[in-house]
Design an enzyme around this catalytic site. Structure first.
Site, PDB file in Angstrom:
ATOM      1  CD1 TRP B 323      -2.985   1.439   0.945  1.00  0.00           C
ATOM      2  CD2 TRP B 323      -1.352   2.440   2.086  1.00  0.00           C
ATOM      3  NE1 TRP B 323      -3.421   2.693   1.276  1.00  0.00           N
ATOM      4  CE2 TRP B 323      -2.433   3.342   1.976  1.00  0.00           C
ATOM      5  CE3 TRP B 323      -0.201   2.856   2.769  1.00  0.00           C
ATOM      6  CZ2 TRP B 323      -2.404   4.615   2.530  1.00  0.00           C
ATOM      7  CZ3 TRP B 323      -0.181   4.127   3.306  1.00  0.00           C
ATOM      8  CH2 TRP B 323      -1.275   4.994   3.185  1.00  0.00           C
ATOM      9  CG  HIS B 324       3.465   2.247   3.225  1.00  0.00           C
ATOM     10  ND1 HIS B 324       2.842   1.217   3.876  1.00  0.00           N
ATOM     11  CD2 HIS B 324       3.439   3.302   4.056  1.00  0.00           C
ATOM     12  CE1 HIS B 324       2.472   1.622   5.075  1.00  0.00           C
ATOM     13  NE2 HIS B 324       2.808   2.895   5.216  1.00  0.00           N
ATOM     14  N   GLY B 325       3.712   1.813  -1.412  1.00  0.00           N
ATOM     15  CA  GLY B 325       4.319   2.232  -2.669  1.00  0.00           C
ATOM     16  C   GLY B 325       4.559   1.077  -3.598  1.00  0.00           C
ATOM     17  CG  PHE B 469       3.303   6.423   0.761  1.00  0.00           C
ATOM     18  CD1 PHE B 469       4.271   6.008  -0.156  1.00  0.00           C
ATOM     19  CD2 PHE B 469       3.710   6.785   2.019  1.00  0.00           C
ATOM     20  CE1 PHE B 469       5.612   5.971   0.206  1.00  0.00           C
ATOM     21  CE2 PHE B 469       5.041   6.741   2.400  1.00  0.00           C
ATOM     22  CZ  PHE B 469       5.986   6.338   1.485  1.00  0.00           C
TER      23      PHE B 469
END
Lengths: 315, 469
Positions: B323-325, B469
């Site tokens: 999800w962060h990247g 993000f």
């Protein structure tokens, strides 16, 4: 709601005052000496001022300055050249003015240490270009004809943008009543110097642009670097024509790595004397400039003073 | 528009004053929608269409779910919402990652593919508002939440500007009902809001932004610096990202309070955690609880065999990392935390019972978290590996010089003072200035503002890390 707004206003006011006191107490702000235009239309610093030039947050760099009776930062209270002694004049912009250093360890002083038989007089003023410098030489011809040697510092990319001298509006813009009032607040001076105010003004311009929907289009810069370089060479020629210099006496302190080849060739073809420090700086294993700005640090000034002194020793 | 920009400092008081002039609840909500669209559109108005579309889709599906009783059809509606929302997120955030990974995989087996990746701009905040709207549809599907009939309130819920671009990822059950009733100005709430904004700005400007040039320098020149510098780089990044993200959350929560809203807490002093499990109860709480409620529990949570529990935990951490990247470094970061989390989960936090071990646990846990941050901050896994190898197996010390010539001692003192202060206030993350004496409280405000002046750095990119993000 009214109570809330009133309390915020009081808070902001008191905080401003306290911060002003703190900035003054810790002397975080830069001291800028007053400037003026003298009777010869030379833009100079008002004589006999002293103080500390502060750069960056948290007093990152502090340099003491002392303006002499002639209006320049120097250990000499006045410039009295005579035929009995040897003098060198160092002319240039902020690099020679040396507010980023202590006036006792300036380039001029380092040079004097290396050339014990010379006195070095510094004529530095932030923002000067070649037009200013040549105008100074002409305006104070009576002094400069007594001085034995003249070193003129120029930066090809900055100092050849005009081909004739005229008094700029710089001081008028600095000395507006509003700005004079603002200058009384050391907090504002400090905030401006560290970029807070730039952020504010930049942001406001951004807002105005957005509101007006006149988002500045990135205009294609039709003037190429080549044209600029040509123009700089033309300006140089024009200035030298208007203010002829003694080619035996004057030498240009210059960084060839910033110069156009045509300009370097022109200097050589026309017997202008130069001291190029590009190679010395390139070969140096230590950084010759300050970390946070482009000015020469103590080591850089050591290198330059050696170069200049070698030049005169070999002359 | 970012919180630490002059645009926002003009926008906020104007919006605040206009908002409280409005007496009608519908108009208040309409004002929030307009202000939020302006806030978001300031960055790039084209991507407003995504938010508006997402709002329309989830509002419509919410209404359809209410009317529909047939399970199959309800599932279909939910699926449509999930596909549309995650479809946008997948396209804008992960398209190039999948294409590049696909090409890499084929080239590994000796086949060169010529698939072009696209030059896609990642819409700011898409990961945050996508999850927020999804939570609404899922809760309505689960019949945990009554779908709203008020489109304006729903639009305001989706695009509420304080938390639109970087959270906290609010649950509809908490935030949406706040749009149903008229907000009344409360002095105490507004003051609390301002305090949080001040503290958030401190964390962003003084901690995160001032450490950024050092961290950037160390992570760019990781192959030349001594291990002592690399350790410092990892520790500083831990503080940078905490200051940056928790600072943003504080400003978001504080701004919401100014408008009469209460958002959930997103950070509870995570570096005082004694283990990774506790860390995740204190770090980016809105995201970790989102994954708990909408991924971990639906997968079966801990109700099943040990194998299934491990599987579920691994899935949650890997998705959380992803999800962060769109980079393998984030997936490894997620996996790293999962590996640390699992033993603690199965040992049921036994170490916490021994009190005198607590300080050591905190320090040890922080060190472990810092190792994880190396993966998070590095541009690739190979860089992270070299960084860690040099850090652990090539120990040497060197004196580090700040890239802009500042004294390094200033930063060590700053972090020490910050840690001590955070420890003092750690009982309540919503009240960063719990000082009863008015004079001392005011002195603290002044010190906070003065330190902003001392550490303000015009040369750094002032945007928030989590925007990417």
């Amino acid at each position: 709601m009214f109570k809330f707004i009133k309390k915020i206003a009081v808070f902001v006011f008191i905080t401003f005052l306290v911060l002003e006191l703190l900035v003054r107490f810790f002397h975080l702000q830069d001291e800028k000496p007053n400037r003026y235009i003298d009777e010869f239309n030379v833009e100079k610093i008002l004589p006999n001022q002293s103080g500390f030039s502060v750069t960056g947050n948290r007093r990152q760099n502090v340099g003491e300055f002392k303006i002499n009776s002639f209006g320049f930062n120097s250990i000499y209270d006045s410039y009295k050249p005579s035929v009995d002694s040897l003098e060198i004049a160092l002319i240039g912009d902020s690099f020679i003015q040396g507010f980023h250093e202590n006036y006792k360890t300036s380039l001029g002083q380092k040079l004097e240490d290396k050339l014990s038989n010379y006195k070095v007089y510094e004529f530095g003023y932030a923002g000067w270009d070649l037009a200013d410098e040549l105008h100074l030489l002409k305006a104070y011809d009576s002094i400069f004809k007594e001085i034995d040697e003249v070193v003129i510092y120029i930066r090809f990319t900055d100092d050849l943008e005009r081909g004739e001298y005229e008094v700029t509006n710089r001081l008028k813009n600095i000395n507006t009543p509003f700005k004079k009032i603002l200058r009384n607040s050391k907090l504002i001076i400090y905030a401006k110097d560290i970029g807070v105010v730039n952020g504010l003004t930049g942001g406001i311009i951004n807002i105005i642009n957005k509101v007006k929907k006149t988002k500045e289009l990135s205009k294609e810069n039709s003037i190429t670097e080549k044209t600029n370089n040509k123009k700089r060479l033309l300006n140089f020629e024009k200035l030298i024509k208007s203010y002829p210099i003694d080619k035996d006496k004057c030498v240009f302190l210059i960084d060839y790595s910033l110069c156009d080849k045509a300009f370097v060739d022109y200097l050589s073809d026309n017997d202008f004397k130069t001291i190029d420090f590009s190679e010395t700086f390139k070969k140096s294993n230590k950084e010759p400039t300050l970390v946070y700005d482009q000015h020469w640090n103590s080591y850089g000034r050591d290198l330059l003073s050696s170069l200049i002194s070698d030049y005169y020793k070999n002359k | 528009m970012i919180f630490n920009s002059i645009e926002f400092f003009v926008f906020l008081p104007v919006a605040f004053l206009l908002y409280w002039f409005i007496r009608n609840i519908k108009l208040q909500n309409l004002f929030i929608v307009i202000a939020s669209y302006l806030f978001y559109g300031w960055w790039d108005w084209r991507f407003l269409s995504l938010i508006i579309f997402s709002t329309l889709v989830d509002f419509t599906i919410g209404s359809l779910l209410k009317k529909e009783q047939v399970t199959q059809k309800r599932k279909l509606y939910l699926l449509i919402s999930v596909i549309i929302n995650l479809g946008f997120l997948g396209f804008f955030k992960y398209y190039n990652f999948f294409v590049d990974s696909f090409i890499d995989a084929f080239s590994f087996f000796g086949k060169e593919l010529s698939v072009n990746s696209l030059n896609i701009i990642l819409p700011v905040g898409i990961s945050f508002y996508t999850f927020q709207t999804l939570s609404y549809t899922i809760d309505v599907y689960r019949k945990k939440l009554e779908p709203t009939k008020d489109f304006l309130a729903f639009s305001a819920f989706v695009c509420f500007f304080p938390q639109l671009v970087a959270g906290p990822i609010e649950r509809a059950s908490n935030l949406l009902p706040q749009f149903y009733s008229k907000r009344k100005f409360k002095y105490k709430q507004a003051v609390e809001g301002l305090k949080l904004i001040l503290w958030g700005l401190f964390k962003k400007i003084v901690i995160a932004d001032s450490l950024a040039p050092i961290v950037d320098d160390v992570f760019i020149n990781y192959d030349t610096y001594a291990s002592s510098t690399l350790i410092m780089g990892a520790v500083f990044f831990a503080f940078q990202i905490y200051g940056d993200f928790s600072g943003y959350s504080d400003i978001a929560i504080g701004t919401s309070k100014l408008f009469g809203f209460e958002l959930m807490s997103n950070f509870k002093f995570p570096y005082f955690s004694k283990n990774v499990s506790e860390f995740w109860q204190r770090w980016h709480i809105s995201l970790s609880t989102w994954f708990r409620d909408y991924v971990y529990i639906p997968l079966g949570g801990s109700h099943g065999s040990k194998f299934k529990t491990i599987r579920n935990i691994l899935i949650v951490f890997l998705i959380s990392g992803f999800w962060h990247g769109a980079n393998w470094t984030f997936i490894i970061w997620g996996a790293f935390h999962a590996v640390l989390f699992l033993p603690i989960y199965f040992l049921k936090n036994r170490s916490n019972r021994i009190k005198f071990l607590a300080p050591f646990s905190i320090v040890f846990n922080f060190a472990v978290i810092c190792v994880g941050w190396v993966f998070f901050r590095s541009d690739s896994i190979s860089i992270a590996n070299i960084y860690l190898q040099r850090m652990f197996f090539n120990f040497s010390y060197e004196y580090y010089l700040h890239p802009r010539g500042f004294r390094m001692i200033d930063y060590f003192i700053l972090l020490a003072v910050f840690l001590v202060y955070e420890y003092i206030i750690k009982d309540n993350e919503r009240n960063p200035f719990p000082i009863k004496n008015k004079v001392f409280r005011y002195i603290t405000y002044i010190l906070v503002i003065f330190s902003m002046l001392l550490f303000f750095d015009d040369g750094v990119d002032r945007s928030f890390i989590y925007f990417q993000f």
